[in-house]
Design a protein around this motif. Sequence first.
Motif, PDB file in Angstrom:
ATOM      1  N   GLY A   4       0.821  -1.205   0.000  1.00  0.00           N
ATOM      2  CA  GLY A   4       0.000   0.000   0.000  1.00  0.00           C
ATOM      3  C   GLY A   4       0.851   1.249   0.000  1.00  0.00           C
ATOM      4  N   GLY A   5       1.880   1.239   0.834  1.00  0.00           N
ATOM      5  CA  GLY A   5       2.827   2.337   0.843  1.00  0.00           C
ATOM      6  C   GLY A   5       2.297   3.657   1.354  1.00  0.00           C
ATOM      7  N   ARG A   6       1.143   3.684   1.975  1.00  0.00           N
ATOM      8  CA  ARG A   6       0.568   4.921   2.496  1.00  0.00           C
ATOM      9  C   ARG A   6       0.785   4.985   4.007  1.00  0.00           C
ATOM     10  N   HIS A   7       0.765   6.189   4.538  1.00  0.00           N
ATOM     11  CA  HIS A   7       0.880   6.369   5.977  1.00  0.00           C
ATOM     12  C   HIS A   7      -0.467   6.862   6.492  1.00  0.00           C
ATOM     13  N   VAL A   8      -1.045   6.106   7.425  1.00  0.00           N
ATOM     14  CA  VAL A   8      -2.352   6.431   7.983  1.00  0.00           C
ATOM     15  C   VAL A   8      -2.197   6.670   9.483  1.00  0.00           C
ATOM     16  N   VAL A   9      -2.790   7.742   9.964  1.00  0.00           N
ATOM     17  CA  VAL A   9      -2.833   8.011  11.394  1.00  0.00           C
ATOM     18  C   VAL A   9      -4.232   7.655  11.904  1.00  0.00           C
ATOM     19  N   VAL A  10      -4.279   6.883  12.992  1.00  0.00           N
ATOM     20  CA  VAL A  10      -5.538   6.512  13.635  1.00  0.00           C
ATOM     21  C   VAL A  10      -5.598   7.247  14.974  1.00  0.00           C
ATOM     22  N   ILE A  11      -6.633   8.067  15.152  1.00  0.00           N
ATOM     23  CA  ILE A  11      -6.816   8.817  16.393  1.00  0.00           C
ATOM     24  C   ILE A  11      -8.114   8.342  17.041  1.00  0.00           C
ATOM     25  N   ASP A  12      -7.981   7.633  18.162  1.00  0.00           N
ATOM     26  CA  ASP A  12      -9.149   7.088  18.861  1.00  0.00           C
ATOM     27  C   ASP A  12      -8.781   6.905  20.321  1.00  0.00           C
ATOM     28  N   GLY A  30      -1.161  -3.150   4.072  1.00  0.00           N
ATOM     29  CA  GLY A  30       0.225  -2.846   3.742  1.00  0.00           C
ATOM     30  C   GLY A  30       0.626  -1.410   4.003  1.00  0.00           C
ATOM     31  N   HIS A  31      -0.123  -0.729   4.865  1.00  0.00           N
ATOM     32  CA  HIS A  31       0.153   0.674   5.157  1.00  0.00           C
ATOM     33  C   HIS A  31       1.014   0.823   6.403  1.00  0.00           C
ATOM     34  N   GLN A  32       1.722   1.924   6.482  1.00  0.00           N
ATOM     35  CA  GLN A  32       2.400   2.310   7.706  1.00  0.00           C
ATOM     36  C   GLN A  32       1.337   3.007   8.553  1.00  0.00           C
ATOM     37  N   VAL A  33       1.289   2.687   9.847  1.00  0.00           N
ATOM     38  CA  VAL A  33       0.251   3.241  10.703  1.00  0.00           C
ATOM     39  C   VAL A  33       0.866   3.833  11.963  1.00  0.00           C
ATOM     40  N   SER A  34       0.403   5.022  12.318  1.00  0.00           N
ATOM     41  CA  SER A  34       0.744   5.643  13.592  1.00  0.00           C
ATOM     42  C   SER A  34      -0.566   5.886  14.329  1.00  0.00           C
ATOM     43  N   THR A  35      -0.535   5.779  15.659  1.00  0.00           N
ATOM     44  CA  THR A  35      -1.771   5.944  16.416  1.00  0.00           C
ATOM     45  C   THR A  35      -1.610   6.976  17.524  1.00  0.00           C
ATOM     46  N   ALA A  36      -2.744   7.568  17.889  1.00  0.00           N
ATOM     47  CA  ALA A  36      -2.790   8.524  18.992  1.00  0.00           C
ATOM     48  C   ALA A  36      -4.073   8.283  19.780  1.00  0.00           C
ATOM     49  N   GLY A  37      -3.997   8.515  21.093  1.00  0.00           N
ATOM     50  CA  GLY A  37      -5.125   8.227  21.967  1.00  0.00           C
ATOM     51  C   GLY A  37      -6.031   9.406  22.266  1.00  0.00           C
ATOM     52  N   ASP A  38      -5.679  10.594  21.781  1.00  0.00           N
ATOM     53  CA  ASP A  38      -6.566  11.742  21.969  1.00  0.00           C
ATOM     54  C   ASP A  38      -6.318  12.755  20.859  1.00  0.00           C
ATOM     55  N   GLY A  42      -3.060  13.442  18.597  1.00  0.00           N
ATOM     56  CA  GLY A  42      -3.261  13.140  17.186  1.00  0.00           C
ATOM     57  C   GLY A  42      -2.865  14.283  16.268  1.00  0.00           C
ATOM     58  N   MET A  43      -3.195  15.506  16.683  1.00  0.00           N
ATOM     59  CA  MET A  43      -2.811  16.685  15.890  1.00  0.00           C
ATOM     60  C   MET A  43      -1.285  16.785  15.807  1.00  0.00           C
ATOM     61  N   GLU A  44      -0.627  16.622  16.940  1.00  0.00           N
ATOM     62  CA  GLU A  44       0.836  16.718  16.976  1.00  0.00           C
ATOM     63  C   GLU A  44       1.467  15.613  16.129  1.00  0.00           C
ATOM     64  N   LEU A  45       0.940  14.401  16.256  1.00  0.00           N
ATOM     65  CA  LEU A  45       1.439  13.263  15.478  1.00  0.00           C
ATOM     66  C   LEU A  45       1.262  13.526  13.981  1.00  0.00           C
ATOM     67  N   ALA A  46       0.077  13.981  13.592  1.00  0.00           N
ATOM     68  CA  ALA A  46      -0.197  14.240  12.172  1.00  0.00           C
ATOM     69  C   ALA A  46       0.727  15.331  11.632  1.00  0.00           C
ATOM     70  N   ARG A  47       0.963  16.357  12.430  1.00  0.00           N
ATOM     71  CA  ARG A  47       1.875  17.423  12.019  1.00  0.00           C
ATOM     72  C   ARG A  47       3.276  16.857  11.773  1.00  0.00           C
ATOM     73  N   LEU A  56     -10.332   9.280  12.297  1.00  0.00           N
ATOM     74  CA  LEU A  56     -10.538  10.130  13.454  1.00  0.00           C
ATOM     75  C   LEU A  56     -11.838   9.783  14.176  1.00  0.00           C
ATOM     76  N   ASP A  57     -11.702   9.366  15.436  1.00  0.00           N
ATOM     77  CA  ASP A  57     -12.874   9.073  16.258  1.00  0.00           C
ATOM     78  C   ASP A  57     -13.671  10.346  16.483  1.00  0.00           C
ATOM     79  N   VAL A  58     -14.985  10.240  16.466  1.00  0.00           N
ATOM     80  CA  VAL A  58     -15.840  11.408  16.664  1.00  0.00           C
ATOM     81  C   VAL A  58     -15.934  11.772  18.141  1.00  0.00           C
ATOM     82  N   MET A  59     -16.216  10.785  18.980  1.00  0.00           N
ATOM     83  CA  MET A  59     -16.457  11.064  20.395  1.00  0.00           C
ATOM     84  C   MET A  59     -15.233  10.711  21.234  1.00  0.00           C
ATOM     85  N   MET A  60     -14.506  11.751  21.652  1.00  0.00           N
ATOM     86  CA  MET A  60     -13.345  11.593  22.524  1.00  0.00           C
ATOM     87  C   MET A  60     -13.417  12.667  23.591  1.00  0.00           C
TER      88      MET A  60
END
Length: 128
Positions: A4-12, A30-38, A42-47, A56-60
């Motif tokens: 896949g070769g894409r980088h996806v951030v999961v924020i939940d 096949g993607h590279q994945v980074s995660t954040a718990g809030d 998540g904003m800092e990680l994505a930056r 992006l989770d809706v309810m946090m």
Amino acid sequence: MGAGGRHVVVIDDDPSIREVAALALSAVGGHQVSTAGDGAEGMELARRVQPDAILLDVMMPVLDGPTVLGRMRAVEALRDVPVVFLTAKVGAQDISRLDGLGAVAVFTKPFDPLMLPQQLADVLGWDA
């Protein structure tokens, strides 16, 4: 990185959702994945990592998904990163409210981990 070769951030804020999504996107998609718990993390990680997409989770607590998305749109480096909302609320009114906020799609939880990479590829126009 795999095919896949894409980088996806999961924020939940739910660790099990983050883990399942990350595993599905990396092992199946096949993607590279980074995660954040809030939202703030998540904003800092994505930056920092400049992802190809964000789930992006809706309810946090503290910063909810719509607030995070609004703040991302104000940051030049994140303005054009496609965001897909994850939500357990599945009412038509909830979905239409979220659709109007600028996310490219809304995925409902629970999601099928084996289908998640394909769903993401479909809504973003990626080759799976």
